[in-house]
Scaffold this motif. Structure first.
Motif, PDB file in Angstrom:
ATOM      1  N   GLY A  99      16.727  87.950  21.596  1.00 24.94           N
ATOM      2  CA  GLY A  99      15.745  87.387  22.510  1.00 24.94           C
ATOM      3  C   GLY A  99      14.339  87.336  21.956  1.00 24.94           C
ATOM      4  N   ALA A 100      14.182  87.533  20.682  1.00 28.08           N
ATOM      5  CA  ALA A 100      12.846  87.483  20.101  1.00 28.08           C
ATOM      6  C   ALA A 100      12.211  86.134  20.411  1.00 28.08           C
ATOM      7  CB  ALA A 100      12.925  87.697  18.587  1.00 28.08           C
ATOM      8  N   GLY A 101      10.949  86.179  20.863  1.00 31.95           N
ATOM      9  CA  GLY A 101      10.270  84.938  21.194  1.00 31.95           C
ATOM     10  C   GLY A 101       9.174  85.177  22.232  1.00 31.95           C
ATOM     11  N   GLN A 102       8.725  84.127  22.857  1.00 30.77           N
ATOM     12  CA  GLN A 102       7.653  84.198  23.851  1.00 30.77           C
ATOM     13  C   GLN A 102       8.178  83.637  25.182  1.00 30.77           C
ATOM     14  OE1 GLN A 102       4.552  81.896  21.970  1.00 30.77           O
ATOM     15  NE2 GLN A 102       3.822  83.643  20.757  1.00 30.77           N
ATOM     16  N   TYR A 103       7.874  84.387  26.275  1.00 25.79           N
ATOM     17  CA  TYR A 103       8.453  84.027  27.578  1.00 25.79           C
ATOM     18  C   TYR A 103       7.426  84.196  28.712  1.00 25.79           C
ATOM     19  CZ  TYR A 103      12.599  84.746  24.719  1.00 25.79           C
ATOM     20  OH  TYR A 103      13.525  84.690  23.705  1.00 25.79           O
ATOM     21  N   CYS A 130      12.812  82.319  34.374  1.00 25.03           N
ATOM     22  CA  CYS A 130      12.227  82.706  33.082  1.00 25.03           C
ATOM     23  C   CYS A 130      12.361  81.537  32.107  1.00 25.03           C
ATOM     24  CB  CYS A 130      12.962  83.923  32.543  1.00 25.03           C
ATOM     25  SG  CYS A 130      12.260  84.559  30.994  1.00 25.03           S
ATOM     26  N   THR A 131      11.263  81.188  31.464  1.00 18.07           N
ATOM     27  CA  THR A 131      11.295  80.101  30.479  1.00 18.07           C
ATOM     28  C   THR A 131      10.654  80.589  29.187  1.00 18.07           C
ATOM     29  OG1 THR A 131       9.126  79.155  31.026  1.00 18.07           O
ATOM     30  CG2 THR A 131      11.018  78.427  32.353  1.00 18.07           C
ATOM     31  N   ASP A 132      10.966  79.883  28.102  1.00 18.08           N
ATOM     32  CA  ASP A 132      10.280  80.196  26.848  1.00 18.08           C
ATOM     33  C   ASP A 132       8.976  79.406  26.790  1.00 18.08           C
ATOM     34  OD1 ASP A 132      10.925  77.579  26.199  1.00 18.08           O
ATOM     35  OD2 ASP A 132      12.566  78.138  24.844  1.00 18.08           O
ATOM     36  N   ALA A 133       8.294  79.500  25.656  1.00 18.03           N
ATOM     37  CA  ALA A 133       6.988  78.841  25.522  1.00 18.03           C
ATOM     38  C   ALA A 133       7.094  77.334  25.618  1.00 18.03           C
ATOM     39  CB  ALA A 133       6.351  79.241  24.191  1.00 18.03           C
ATOM     40  N   ASN A 134       8.300  76.774  25.434  1.00 21.84           N
ATOM     41  CA  ASN A 134       8.500  75.329  25.500  1.00 21.84           C
ATOM     42  C   ASN A 134       8.985  74.857  26.871  1.00 21.84           C
ATOM     43  OD1 ASN A 134       7.831  74.931  22.715  1.00 21.84           O
ATOM     44  ND2 ASN A 134       9.884  75.702  22.161  1.00 21.84           N
ATOM     45  N   GLY A 135       9.087  75.794  27.820  1.00 21.63           N
ATOM     46  CA  GLY A 135       9.510  75.406  29.160  1.00 21.63           C
ATOM     47  C   GLY A 135      10.999  75.276  29.342  1.00 21.63           C
ATOM     48  N   VAL A 136      11.760  75.879  28.442  1.00 17.51           N
ATOM     49  CA  VAL A 136      13.216  75.854  28.562  1.00 17.51           C
ATOM     50  C   VAL A 136      13.668  77.126  29.281  1.00 17.51           C
ATOM     51  CG1 VAL A 136      15.416  75.803  27.311  1.00 17.51           C
ATOM     52  CG2 VAL A 136      13.460  74.465  26.482  1.00 17.51           C
ATOM     53  N   VAL A 137      14.551  76.982  30.247  1.00 16.18           N
ATOM     54  CA  VAL A 137      14.998  78.121  31.047  1.00 16.18           C
ATOM     55  C   VAL A 137      15.785  79.097  30.178  1.00 16.18           C
ATOM     56  CG1 VAL A 137      16.378  78.843  33.040  1.00 16.18           C
ATOM     57  CG2 VAL A 137      15.085  76.696  33.125  1.00 16.18           C
ATOM     58  N   GLN A 138      15.463  80.415  30.357  1.00 20.15           N
ATOM     59  CA  GLN A 138      16.112  81.470  29.589  1.00 20.15           C
ATOM     60  C   GLN A 138      16.683  82.530  30.551  1.00 20.15           C
ATOM     61  OE1 GLN A 138      16.351  81.226  26.229  1.00 20.15           O
ATOM     62  NE2 GLN A 138      15.146  79.321  26.286  1.00 20.15           N
ATOM     63  N   ASN A 139      17.380  83.501  29.972  1.00 20.03           N
ATOM     64  CA  ASN A 139      17.901  84.599  30.786  1.00 20.03           C
ATOM     65  C   ASN A 139      16.738  85.350  31.436  1.00 20.03           C
ATOM     66  OD1 ASN A 139      20.655  84.199  30.175  1.00 20.03           O
ATOM     67  ND2 ASN A 139      20.404  85.272  28.211  1.00 20.03           N
ATOM     68  N   ASP A 140      16.940  85.792  32.669  1.00 16.10           N
ATOM     69  CA  ASP A 140      15.876  86.481  33.399  1.00 16.10           C
ATOM     70  C   ASP A 140      15.383  87.731  32.678  1.00 16.10           C
ATOM     71  OD1 ASP A 140      15.899  84.626  35.426  1.00 16.10           O
ATOM     72  OD2 ASP A 140      17.125  85.807  36.798  1.00 16.10           O
ATOM     73  N   GLU A 141      16.276  88.376  31.930  1.00 15.17           N
ATOM     74  CA  GLU A 141      15.887  89.648  31.304  1.00 15.17           C
ATOM     75  C   GLU A 141      14.780  89.472  30.268  1.00 15.17           C
ATOM     76  OE1 GLU A 141      19.436  89.612  27.891  1.00 15.17           O
ATOM     77  OE2 GLU A 141      19.394  91.172  29.428  1.00 15.17           O
ATOM     78  N   GLY A 151      16.375  75.161  37.370  1.00 13.38           N
ATOM     79  CA  GLY A 151      17.039  74.789  36.124  1.00 13.38           C
ATOM     80  C   GLY A 151      18.043  75.844  35.695  1.00 13.38           C
ATOM     81  N   THR A 152      18.927  75.466  34.793  1.00 15.03           N
ATOM     82  CA  THR A 152      19.926  76.391  34.248  1.00 15.03           C
ATOM     83  C   THR A 152      19.535  76.770  32.830  1.00 15.03           C
ATOM     84  OG1 THR A 152      21.284  74.522  33.479  1.00 15.03           O
ATOM     85  CG2 THR A 152      21.764  75.423  35.679  1.00 15.03           C
ATOM     86  N   VAL A 153      20.058  77.888  32.403  1.00 14.25           N
ATOM     87  CA  VAL A 153      19.713  78.397  31.068  1.00 14.25           C
ATOM     88  C   VAL A 153      19.994  77.336  30.002  1.00 14.25           C
ATOM     89  CG1 VAL A 153      20.250  80.148  29.317  1.00 14.25           C
ATOM     90  CG2 VAL A 153      20.139  80.771  31.749  1.00 14.25           C
ATOM     91  N   GLY A 154      18.995  77.102  29.174  1.00 12.20           N
ATOM     92  CA  GLY A 154      19.123  76.140  28.089  1.00 12.20           C
ATOM     93  C   GLY A 154      18.609  74.754  28.436  1.00 12.20           C
ATOM     94  N   THR A 155      18.212  74.535  29.676  1.00 11.00           N
ATOM     95  CA  THR A 155      17.704  73.217  30.061  1.00 11.00           C
ATOM     96  C   THR A 155      16.221  73.327  30.422  1.00 11.00           C
ATOM     97  OG1 THR A 155      18.252  73.501  32.413  1.00 11.00           O
ATOM     98  CG2 THR A 155      19.960  72.574  30.977  1.00 11.00           C
ATOM     99  N   PRO A 156      15.460  72.258  30.274  1.00 10.06           N
ATOM    100  CA  PRO A 156      14.032  72.312  30.643  1.00 10.06           C
ATOM    101  C   PRO A 156      13.881  72.601  32.148  1.00 10.06           C
ATOM    102  CG  PRO A 156      14.484  70.419  29.256  1.00 10.06           C
ATOM    103  CD  PRO A 156      15.817  70.965  29.653  1.00 10.06           C
ATOM    104  N   VAL A 157      12.889  73.395  32.473  1.00 10.15           N
ATOM    105  CA  VAL A 157      12.644  73.713  33.874  1.00 10.15           C
ATOM    106  C   VAL A 157      12.170  72.466  34.604  1.00 10.15           C
ATOM    107  CG1 VAL A 157      10.237  74.388  33.527  1.00 10.15           C
ATOM    108  CG2 VAL A 157      11.522  75.365  35.432  1.00 10.15           C
TER     109      VAL A 157
END
Length: 205
Positions: free
Chosen positions: A143-147, A104-115, A155-161
């Motif tokens: 977790g408000a945002g776009q995913y 799971c990544t945000d709109a910027n391609g950074v890895v986020q929690n799967d949920e 990748g790990t959470v908080g790092t670019p995919v």
């Protein structure tokens, strides 16, 4: 006058040809002479050799037919085996879906929690899927945002995919998250559902 010269006015004896004349045999009335022992042996040998030659040719012909029949059976058997192997292999390839991991990544391609890419979690936070952007949107709360899911990346959470693609795999591909959750069950081209009961389009794209 010699002894061999008959008296004048007398012919030579009938059984004695005149000197210088030739005697011809009548084939219809002449009895052929018996062949000598050497001739008989030579004839028997020639006949035996001819019989052996014919027998050898027959044996060779039968052997050639046997080998040809065996070769045909082998070829047919090989064809059937190859055909069956091909069918089984094709069934295995089609029946066994490809597997790919998803992060799971945000709109910027950074890895986020799967949920944050889980449709149940998003729905519980008033979120929705934007088909125009291919992103799940959580409007408020934690977790408000776009995913969206990245397929095949790492990748790990908080790092670019790293690597992967945002194009959703075909429906016969099994997709699992890094936590082991299945978000799409592949198989024979039928789209599955996630293990939480959501649709296979979680994460958009």
């Amino acid at each position: 006058m010699t002894e061999d010269t008959p008296p004048e006015g007398r012919d030579a004896p009938e059984d004695q040809p005149a000197r210088g004349s030739m005697r011809f045999q009548d084939p219809d009335n002449t009895t052929p002479r018996e062949p000598t022992l050497a001739e008989q042996r030579a004839r028997r040998k020639a006949e035996q050799e001819e019989r052996e030659r014919i027998e050898a040719q027959e044996v060779a012909r039968q052997e050639a037919e046997r080998k040809a029949g065996t070769r045909r059976k082998v070829l047919i058997g090989s064809g059937v085996t190859v055909g069956l192997v091909g069918v089984v292999a094709a069934w295995y390839v089609v029946g066994k879906p490809d597997e790919v991991s998803a992060v799971c990544t945000d709109a910027n391609g950074v890895v986020q929690n799967d949920e944050y890419c889980d449709d149940s979690y998003i729905a519980s936070h008033g979120g929705h899927y934007d088909s125009g952007t291919g992103l799940w949107i959580i409007p408020y709360g934690v977790g408000a945002g776009q995913y969206r899911y990245n397929y095949g990346g790492t990748g790990t959470v908080g790092t670019p995919v790293s690597g992967g693609t945002y194009t959703k795999p075909s429906s016969n591909t099994s997709v699992k998250t890094s936590s082991g959750k299945t978000v799409q069950r592949g198989g024979f081209g039928i789209s599955g559902k996630s293990s939480t009961g959501g649709t296979g389009k979680s994460g958009g794209s």
